[in-house]
Design a protein around this motif. Sequence first.
Motif, PDB file in Angstrom:
ATOM      1  N   ALA A   1      29.829  29.385  -7.928  1.00  0.00           N
ATOM      2  CA  ALA A   1      28.690  29.977  -7.217  1.00  0.00           C
ATOM      3  C   ALA A   1      28.955  30.023  -5.723  1.00  0.00           C
ATOM      4  CB  ALA A   1      27.421  29.183  -7.515  1.00  0.00           C
ATOM      5  N   LYS A   2      29.490  28.928  -5.182  1.00  0.00           N
ATOM      6  CA  LYS A   2      29.766  28.881  -3.747  1.00  0.00           C
ATOM      7  C   LYS A   2      30.806  29.926  -3.368  1.00  0.00           C
ATOM      8  CE  LYS A   2      29.786  25.063  -1.425  1.00  0.00           C
ATOM      9  NZ  LYS A   2      30.109  23.732  -0.815  1.00  0.00           N
ATOM     10  N   LYS A   3      31.837  30.087  -4.170  1.00  0.00           N
ATOM     11  CA  LYS A   3      32.869  31.083  -3.883  1.00  0.00           C
ATOM     12  C   LYS A   3      32.270  32.488  -3.863  1.00  0.00           C
ATOM     13  CE  LYS A   3      37.266  32.936  -5.575  1.00  0.00           C
ATOM     14  NZ  LYS A   3      38.294  32.877  -6.646  1.00  0.00           N
ATOM     15  N   ALA A   4      31.415  32.786  -4.834  1.00  0.00           N
ATOM     16  CA  ALA A   4      30.790  34.115  -4.902  1.00  0.00           C
ATOM     17  C   ALA A   4      29.906  34.368  -3.688  1.00  0.00           C
ATOM     18  CB  ALA A   4      29.981  34.238  -6.190  1.00  0.00           C
ATOM     19  N   LEU A   5      29.164  33.363  -3.280  1.00  0.00           N
ATOM     20  CA  LEU A   5      28.276  33.528  -2.125  1.00  0.00           C
ATOM     21  C   LEU A   5      29.062  33.671  -0.832  1.00  0.00           C
ATOM     22  CD1 LEU A   5      25.447  31.008  -3.026  1.00  0.00           C
ATOM     23  CD2 LEU A   5      25.229  33.489  -2.845  1.00  0.00           C
ATOM     24  N   LEU A   6      30.157  32.940  -0.709  1.00  0.00           N
ATOM     25  CA  LEU A   6      30.996  33.073   0.490  1.00  0.00           C
ATOM     26  C   LEU A   6      31.569  34.487   0.584  1.00  0.00           C
ATOM     27  CD1 LEU A   6      32.847  29.636   0.568  1.00  0.00           C
ATOM     28  CD2 LEU A   6      31.356  30.553   2.364  1.00  0.00           C
ATOM     29  N   GLU A   7      31.953  35.055  -0.550  1.00  0.00           N
ATOM     30  CA  GLU A   7      32.449  36.435  -0.555  1.00  0.00           C
ATOM     31  C   GLU A   7      31.352  37.402  -0.119  1.00  0.00           C
ATOM     32  OE1 GLU A   7      33.974  37.037  -4.471  1.00  0.00           O
ATOM     33  OE2 GLU A   7      35.783  35.842  -4.121  1.00  0.00           O
ATOM     34  N   LYS A   8      30.131  37.188  -0.587  1.00  0.00           N
ATOM     35  CA  LYS A   8      29.010  38.034  -0.185  1.00  0.00           C
ATOM     36  C   LYS A   8      28.735  37.911   1.312  1.00  0.00           C
ATOM     37  CE  LYS A   8      27.690  39.861  -4.142  1.00  0.00           C
ATOM     38  NZ  LYS A   8      27.767  41.320  -4.381  1.00  0.00           N
ATOM     39  N   SER A   9      28.890  36.706   1.860  1.00  0.00           N
ATOM     40  CA  SER A   9      28.576  36.476   3.274  1.00  0.00           C
ATOM     41  C   SER A   9      29.536  37.204   4.207  1.00  0.00           C
ATOM     42  CB  SER A   9      28.595  34.969   3.580  1.00  0.00           C
ATOM     43  OG  SER A   9      29.910  34.450   3.611  1.00  0.00           O
TER      44      SER A   9
END
Length: 216
Positions: free
Chosen positions: A162-170
């Motif tokens: 989840a953190k990896k996906a959100l960092l990509e979105k950011s």
Amino acid sequence: MLRLKNLTKFYPSDIGNQYIFSNVDFEFPENHNIALLGSNGAGKSTLFRIIAGSEYPNSGRVITDKAISWPVALATGIHPQMTGRENTRFIGRVNGVENLDEYEEKVKKFAELGVKYDLPVKSYSSGMRSRLAFGCCIAIEFDIYLIDEATSVGDQRFRAKAKKALLEKSRTANVIMVSHDIKEIKQFCDSAIILHKGELTFYPELDKALDIYRTL
């Protein structure tokens, strides 16, 4: 643009109305990933819900021309009588997703629900509901993602995913984040807004904001 105009929010109580905001005017700076900081009970989650449209102010309004997510990982809008797949398609339609078949498969894969994707959500554990909501949100291209302790979803492996996906979105969109994890805030955010006694103050330097936050 994301702006609060004359925003007032209070909750009735036996000792009178308890105000979270009173006639607040504030515009969120663009092109920043922002940490929303404040002591417990300051109103951060309430503000998130108002921005997302899942809660209404008593007066005033939110003005925006951006596509804004609901608070990531909260099971907002998930209907227990519908299956995971049915919920996904419903959320996709509401948010203008063009290719619903592709969207539902993305959500199924990300949420890791397997055959349970086609079972009613009322049979899900709380963790499964959160994974479904997270998957539905992360698979949509929003301009701004509201992140409220989102990386606490699921087990350790899923939290890392989840953190990896959100960092990509950011990196391609903006985020507004509530978290008590300072390390996580520094990973996601370049600036901060401090919510204190119903007032919002923007700090372009994250470290300065964190120093002030620690004194609240």
